[in-house]
Write a protein that holds these residues in place. Structure first.
Motif, PDB file in Angstrom:
ATOM      1  N   GLY A 182       0.760  -1.173  -0.034  1.00  0.00           N
ATOM      2  CA  GLY A 182       0.117  -0.054  -0.034  1.00  0.00           C
ATOM      3  C   GLY A 182       0.833   1.261  -0.022  1.00  0.00           C
ATOM      4  N   GLN A 183       0.066   2.409   0.235  1.00  0.00           N
ATOM      5  CA  GLN A 183       0.855   3.593   0.233  1.00  0.00           C
ATOM      6  C   GLN A 183       0.000   4.676   1.051  1.00  0.00           C
ATOM      7  N   VAL A 184       0.767   5.454   1.791  1.00  0.00           N
ATOM      8  CA  VAL A 184       0.060   6.576   2.575  1.00  0.00           C
ATOM      9  C   VAL A 184       0.771   7.842   1.867  1.00  0.00           C
ATOM     10  N   ARG A 185       0.033   9.080   1.503  1.00  0.00           N
ATOM     11  CA  ARG A 185       0.540  10.008   0.774  1.00  0.00           C
ATOM     12  C   ARG A 185      -0.150  11.476   1.553  1.00  0.00           C
ATOM     13  N   ALA A 186       0.457  12.401   1.201  1.00  0.00           N
ATOM     14  CA  ALA A 186       0.153  13.508   1.940  1.00  0.00           C
ATOM     15  C   ALA A 186       0.722  14.938   1.107  1.00  0.00           C
ATOM     16  N   ASP A 187      -0.121  15.695   0.817  1.00  0.00           N
ATOM     17  CA  ASP A 187       0.480  17.084   0.204  1.00  0.00           C
ATOM     18  C   ASP A 187      -0.063  18.289   1.028  1.00  0.00           C
ATOM     19  N   ASN A 756      14.053   7.311  -1.452  1.00  0.00           N
ATOM     20  CA  ASN A 756      15.075   6.426  -0.722  1.00  0.00           C
ATOM     21  C   ASN A 756      14.693   4.832  -1.407  1.00  0.00           C
ATOM     22  N   ARG A 757      15.471   3.849  -0.771  1.00  0.00           N
ATOM     23  CA  ARG A 757      15.287   2.534  -1.088  1.00  0.00           C
ATOM     24  C   ARG A 757      14.014   2.025  -0.320  1.00  0.00           C
ATOM     25  N   HIS A 758      13.682   2.649   0.485  1.00  0.00           N
ATOM     26  CA  HIS A 758      12.484   2.120   1.293  1.00  0.00           C
ATOM     27  C   HIS A 758      11.075   2.589   0.908  1.00  0.00           C
ATOM     28  N   GLY A 759      11.102   3.274  -0.177  1.00  0.00           N
ATOM     29  CA  GLY A 759       9.622   3.672  -0.476  1.00  0.00           C
ATOM     30  C   GLY A 759       9.268   5.021  -0.300  1.00  0.00           C
ATOM     31  N   THR A 760       9.970   5.809   0.500  1.00  0.00           N
ATOM     32  CA  THR A 760       9.696   7.235   0.875  1.00  0.00           C
ATOM     33  C   THR A 760      10.156   8.176   0.015  1.00  0.00           C
ATOM     34  N   ARG A 761       9.242   8.984  -0.378  1.00  0.00           N
ATOM     35  CA  ARG A 761       9.612  10.033  -1.362  1.00  0.00           C
ATOM     36  C   ARG A 761       8.927  11.328  -0.943  1.00  0.00           C
ATOM     37  N   VAL A 762      10.017  12.521  -1.068  1.00  0.00           N
ATOM     38  CA  VAL A 762       9.403  13.802  -0.604  1.00  0.00           C
ATOM     39  C   VAL A 762       9.868  14.724  -1.953  1.00  0.00           C
ATOM     40  N   ILE A 763       8.825  15.606  -2.121  1.00  0.00           N
ATOM     41  CA  ILE A 763       8.882  16.355  -3.499  1.00  0.00           C
ATOM     42  C   ILE A 763       8.520  17.777  -2.979  1.00  0.00           C
ATOM     43  N   VAL A 764       9.430  18.885  -3.084  1.00  0.00           N
ATOM     44  CA  VAL A 764       9.009  20.173  -2.772  1.00  0.00           C
ATOM     45  C   VAL A 764       9.038  20.703  -4.381  1.00  0.00           C
ATOM     46  N   TYR A 765       7.909  21.772  -4.590  1.00  0.00           N
ATOM     47  CA  TYR A 765       7.513  21.933  -5.875  1.00  0.00           C
ATOM     48  C   TYR A 765       6.984  23.568  -5.615  1.00  0.00           C
ATOM     49  N   ALA A 766       6.880  23.891  -6.922  1.00  0.00           N
ATOM     50  CA  ALA A 766       6.276  25.222  -7.219  1.00  0.00           C
ATOM     51  C   ALA A 766       5.650  25.165  -8.509  1.00  0.00           C
ATOM     52  N   ASP A 767       4.558  25.504  -8.749  1.00  0.00           N
ATOM     53  CA  ASP A 767       3.462  25.419 -10.022  1.00  0.00           C
ATOM     54  C   ASP A 767       3.296  26.973 -10.282  1.00  0.00           C
ATOM     55  N   ASN A 768       3.156  27.341 -11.527  1.00  0.00           N
ATOM     56  CA  ASN A 768       3.042  28.449 -12.180  1.00  0.00           C
ATOM     57  C   ASN A 768       4.157  29.575 -11.396  1.00  0.00           C
ATOM     58  N   LEU A 769       5.352  28.947 -11.517  1.00  0.00           N
ATOM     59  CA  LEU A 769       6.646  29.729 -10.818  1.00  0.00           C
ATOM     60  C   LEU A 769       6.538  31.089 -10.876  1.00  0.00           C
ATOM     61  N   TRP A 770       6.145  31.463 -12.031  1.00  0.00           N
ATOM     62  CA  TRP A 770       6.536  33.105 -12.315  1.00  0.00           C
ATOM     63  C   TRP A 770       5.144  34.090 -11.919  1.00  0.00           C
ATOM     64  N   GLY A 771       4.137  33.204 -11.533  1.00  0.00           N
ATOM     65  CA  GLY A 771       2.858  34.026 -11.228  1.00  0.00           C
ATOM     66  C   GLY A 771       2.248  34.401 -12.351  1.00  0.00           C
ATOM     67  N   VAL A 813       4.573  20.974  -0.790  1.00  0.00           N
ATOM     68  CA  VAL A 813       5.446  19.911  -0.202  1.00  0.00           C
ATOM     69  C   VAL A 813       4.528  18.563  -0.458  1.00  0.00           C
ATOM     70  N   ARG A 814       5.042  17.609  -1.189  1.00  0.00           N
ATOM     71  CA  ARG A 814       4.335  16.352  -1.174  1.00  0.00           C
ATOM     72  C   ARG A 814       4.990  15.144  -0.685  1.00  0.00           C
ATOM     73  N   VAL A 815       4.599  14.241   0.189  1.00  0.00           N
ATOM     74  CA  VAL A 815       5.220  13.165   0.832  1.00  0.00           C
ATOM     75  C   VAL A 815       4.405  11.860   0.647  1.00  0.00           C
ATOM     76  N   SER A 816       5.149  10.831   0.215  1.00  0.00           N
ATOM     77  CA  SER A 816       4.395   9.662   0.171  1.00  0.00           C
ATOM     78  C   SER A 816       5.175   8.237   0.669  1.00  0.00           C
ATOM     79  N   GLN A 817       4.903   7.409   1.303  1.00  0.00           N
ATOM     80  CA  GLN A 817       5.372   6.043   1.788  1.00  0.00           C
ATOM     81  C   GLN A 817       4.796   5.036   1.381  1.00  0.00           C
ATOM     82  N   GLU A 818       5.520   3.933   0.673  1.00  0.00           N
ATOM     83  CA  GLU A 818       5.155   2.651   0.249  1.00  0.00           C
ATOM     84  C   GLU A 818       5.538   1.894   1.307  1.00  0.00           C
ATOM     85  N   PHE A 819       4.611   0.665   1.220  1.00  0.00           N
ATOM     86  CA  PHE A 819       4.993  -0.358   2.082  1.00  0.00           C
ATOM     87  C   PHE A 819       4.564  -1.727   1.524  1.00  0.00           C
TER      88      PHE A 819
END
Length: 819
Positions: A182-187, A756-771, A813-819
């Motif tokens: 499975g996976q848990v995710r948050a943004d 990482n190798r354990h299914g952890t993902r962290v993404i820092v992002y900017a959309d419509n970067l220049w406004g 910031v988006r974070v997810s963890q697979e297990f």
């Protein structure tokens, strides 16, 4: 064009072309692969698609198809159709936000002015959408997806639902038998305009219940805080004056209020699936999908209003009442595949219920009817829109798997759809004003000014199939056909309860509904021809001629009586009661190639589409009620290019570009409704041969660069930058009828990811970067930007004109963890 040039000069990066094989994250350095190992690697990384009802990669399939895999959906944060469409050449989606629907335009096939899409929740009608194997229009959030496929061009010989311009297939991840996972995710993200932190939480669980039985479920909850304000909403409808001077603090406090972030979106998405596969012969999946979209108002800006007494901000609207809307979609489906040894027999059964309820500010439309509503100083009108659509579909098809140069696909499709809609308009306080000033004789306590119910039942049957022959190992030919038959029965009427009660003395709660029965039926045949040739090991060329079809329908407006009464009436003249089916014939030449050891992919296509009797949204002569009519003829022609280059294990580039020229081919009488200021007298003007069609840009495309590298022994770093750009968009055919042309724009995004190798993902992002302030749609025309007067001679500001806008810059910031 200025913004288009600025986009390409700001950066040499052009956007994501996800129609190509997905490039996985770089791993630790490995020895150079042999040619055979390289072929296997490319095949493993490529997205496997089933668009032709057989498995293959995008490069293998001899039709125009794009596919975005689940890994790329997650990494590029492509959560809905509006975001994913920017990565697919030939596809344009009119971003009007969650409240106002999401029209889908393939290859410029749209003849309806953008203002007519306000509140339209059917995707525009030229493209079919599938959830798994079941046809259903829903702007589904892309969570726990295996992939999304875009099939460009008519697909009626391969799919049950007929399509005019193409199809989109959501392919959810199936339950798996191997192990619990499975996976848990948050943004969490914040808009540059608006208050509060938006969040998006979700989880997926996969549970094997037995060696041949597995269960999978997902649940996601989006709370988007929004960024559009209504600073001039009334305190109380029918008692507050919406047109006081906003600069007068005392008058403002007594009559108006500010509503912040009204275009918020609360979306709950859920899915549960049970899969049973006893051996290799049978595979059955039962699924339930649920999505509830709650929104508070339009994603709408009225900074272009010139007649309003105070300036309106870029992310502000001058509407008078909140406009909440709730849309709920449920789908129960059963998909079964039986291996017969010489082919597969597939059955797909679906039953869906879509319900919608919402309110709209109706004040400007009633002012435009010129029946003196604006004379009432406290006049504000709103609607209650209620609708339910129930759809049952059954599709059965056979896909051959025999040792022969011949191959066959044959299927049957049945659809039964019932629609029950009710539109009710309210004008609180106007009954008392009419008694006091216009000679009314009694009040109407429920304030129902207009009532319009509509009922319909559509049944459709179709037989379809394709027969292919392999002339040589490199050359194949396919012919296909589709026979369809449909019958539509409608019932519609309308009532003017307030008028009858106040002026004619009917009972204060009377409702009179005299239904008119209508409908239509038709049958016909469509064909397809396709051939492809492998000119080299990694180069394929193909040619396709195919036909598409869309059924006609009733306009759900009661016919006008003869003679017309002198009072207010909303009705349809004989030519406005219904509209005919329309048809496309698509001619296409394309190529799919790979170079440099299959690390560079280059695909492209040119096409010409002949469109007969295009369906166009318009309005009735009496009452300006929205209807659909038929134009005389149109064409669309253009080209599409996409490329992906895996430069090395760390760096990859992807790009796409499309050019489209869509225009009328014949004089199309009375397709563009217009008004004649000052005032709102209305008429229609003709579309001329050569007029460009509205609703999509001539040029669009973009570019993305991704750099992935090991950061530590456990962590990888992923850097990404992408830009999407488009040229201007006409909002009406030929820019006629005082139409606004939306300027082109470019949208940039960037992200930094850690995995990482354990299914952890962290993404820092900017959309419509220049406004960028990007206008994506329109409501009404500049001619509606007028001032009329009430009974006291004070100004009344018509304020329907404005533009829909893309979201401002957001950082998250988006974070997810697979297990």
């Amino acid at each position: 064009m200025k913004n288009w040039i600025r986009a390409t000069s700001r950066t040499t990066l052009l956007i994501a072309a996800s129609s190509l094989p997905y490039v996985a994250h770089a791993q630790d350095a490995q020895p150079a692969a042999t040619d055979e190992e390289q072929d296997t690697l490319v095949r493993d990384e490529a997205i496997i698609v089933t668009a032709t009802r057989r498995e293959g990669t995008v490069q293998d399939v001899p039709i125009n198809i794009s596919a975005v895999g689940g890994a790329e959906l997650a990494e590029r944060r492509l959560d809905d159709l509006r975001e994913i469409a920017r990565a697919v050449p030939g596809v344009y989606i009119v971003d009007q936000g969650n409240r106002s629907g999401t029209p889908i335009v393939f290859r410029g096939l749209n003849a309806t002015g953008l203002g007519s899409f306000d509140g339209n929740a059917n995707g525009g009608g030229t493209v079919a959408t599938y959830v798994g194997e079941v046809p259903l229009y829903v702007d589904l959030r892309l969570k726990d997806m295996e992939r999304v496929e875009f099939l460009i061009g008519p697909q009626g010989t391969l799919y049950g639902a007929g399509t005019l311009g193409g199809a989109i297939r959501y392919i959810p991840a199936k339950p798996r038998f191997e192990e619990i996972s499975g996976q848990v995710r948050a943004d969490a993200y914040d808009y540059a305009h608006g208050d509060g932190l938006s969040t998006d939480f979700g989880a997926t669980i996969n549970i094997p219940l037995a060696p041949t039985l597995a269960f999978r479920a997902s649940l996601d909850k989006l709370d988007d805080t929004g960024f559009i304000d209504y600073p001039f909403a009334v305190q109380e409808v029918g008692l507050s004056n919406p047109d006081v001077d906003p600069a007068d603090a005392a008058a403002y406090a007594a009559n108006l209020r500010r509503l912040d972030d009204v275009n918020y979106a609360d979306i709950l998405t859920a899915r549960a699936a049970l899969r049973f596969a006893p051996g290799d012969l049978l595979d059955v999946t039962a699924s339930y999908h649920f999505q509830e979209d709650k929104t508070g108002g339009r994603q709408f800006s009225q900074t272009r209003l010139s007649s309003f007494p105070v300036p309106i901000g870029k992310y502000e609207a001058a509407l008078r009442v909140p406009e909440p809307n709730t849309r709920t979609t449920q789908l129960a489906s059963l998909e079964a595949e039986l291996d017969l040894g010489f082919g597969k027999l597939v059955s797909a059964t679906g039953y869906s219920v879509a319900e919608e309820e919402g309110n709209r500010d109706q004040t400007d439309l009633l002012i435009g009817l010129q029946y003196s509503y604006e004379a009432f100083p406290e006049f504000t009108a709103f609607t209650l829109e209620e609708g339910e659509q129930k759809t049952f579909t059954q599709e059965v098809r056979f896909v051959s798997d025999w040792d022969s140069r011949f191959s066959l696909i044959a299927g049957a499709f049945y659809l039964d759809q019932e629609i029950d809609n009710l539109s009710t308009e309210f004008t609180p306080g106007f009954d008392q004003f009419a008694v006091d000033e216009f000679g009314g004789i009694q009040l109407r306590p429920d304030s129902i000014e207009y009532l319009e119910p509509f009922l319909s039942e559509l049944t459709e049957q179709a037989l379809y199939g394709e027969l292919s022959y392999q002339l040589t190992d490199d050359w194949q030919v396919t012919v296909g056909g589709r026979y369809y038959d449909y019958e539509l029965v409608t019932q519609q009427t309308f009532d003017l309860p307030l008028f009858r009660t106040v002026f004619e003395g009917d009972a204060p709660d009377s409702i009179v509904l005299d239904f008119e029965t209508g409908g239509q039926e038709d049958d016909g045949f469509l064909f397809k021809f396709n051939t492809s040739y492998d000119v080299a090991a990694n180069a394929l060329v193909y040619a396709t001629v195919s036909q598409g079809f869309r059924i006609g329908n009733s306009n759900a407006i009661a016919p006008c009586p003869v003679p017309l009464p002198p009072n207010q009436i909303i009705c349809a003249q004989p030519g406005e009661l219904d509209y005919r089916a329309d048809k496309t014939t698509n001619y296409e030449l394309g190529f799919k190639t790979q170079w440099l050891g299959r690390t560079l992919t280059l695909n492209g296509a040119v096409y010409y589409i002949d469109w007969s009797d295009p369906q166009i949204d318009s309005a009735t002569t009496n009452g300006q009620a929205p209807i659909t009519i038929n134009g005389a003829g149109a064409k669309s022609q253009g080209l599409e290019l996409s490329t992906a280059w895996r430069v090395n294990d760390k760096l990859s580039l992807t790009a796409n570009y499309s050019y489209n020229d869509a225009q009328l081919t014949e004089l199309s009488p009375n397709i563009i409704p217009v008004i004649f200021p000052p005032g709102f007298d209305n008429s229609f003007i003709d579309g001329q041969k050569g007029d460009r069609l509205p609703g999509s840009p001539r040029h669009q495309g973009g570019f993305a660069v991704d750099y992935d590298t090991p950061l530590t022994a456990d962590w990888d770093l992923a850097l990404s930058y992408a830009v999407y750009a488009q040229s201007d968009v006409l909002t009406r055919t030929g820019a006629r009828g005082a139409a606004l042309t939306l300027p082109g724009f470019d949208l940039h995004q960037a992200s930094v990811g850690f995995e990482n190798r354990h299914g952890t993902r962290v993404i820092v992002y900017a959309d419509n970067l220049w406004g960028e302030f990007a206008e994506t749609g329109v409501r009404a025309t500049p001619d509606w930007d007028q001032v009329v007067t009430d009974i006291n001679g004070d100004p009344v500001y018509a304020r329907s004109f404005g533009t829909f806008v893309a979201p401002p810059r957001r950082i998250g910031v988006r974070v997810s963890q697979e297990f």
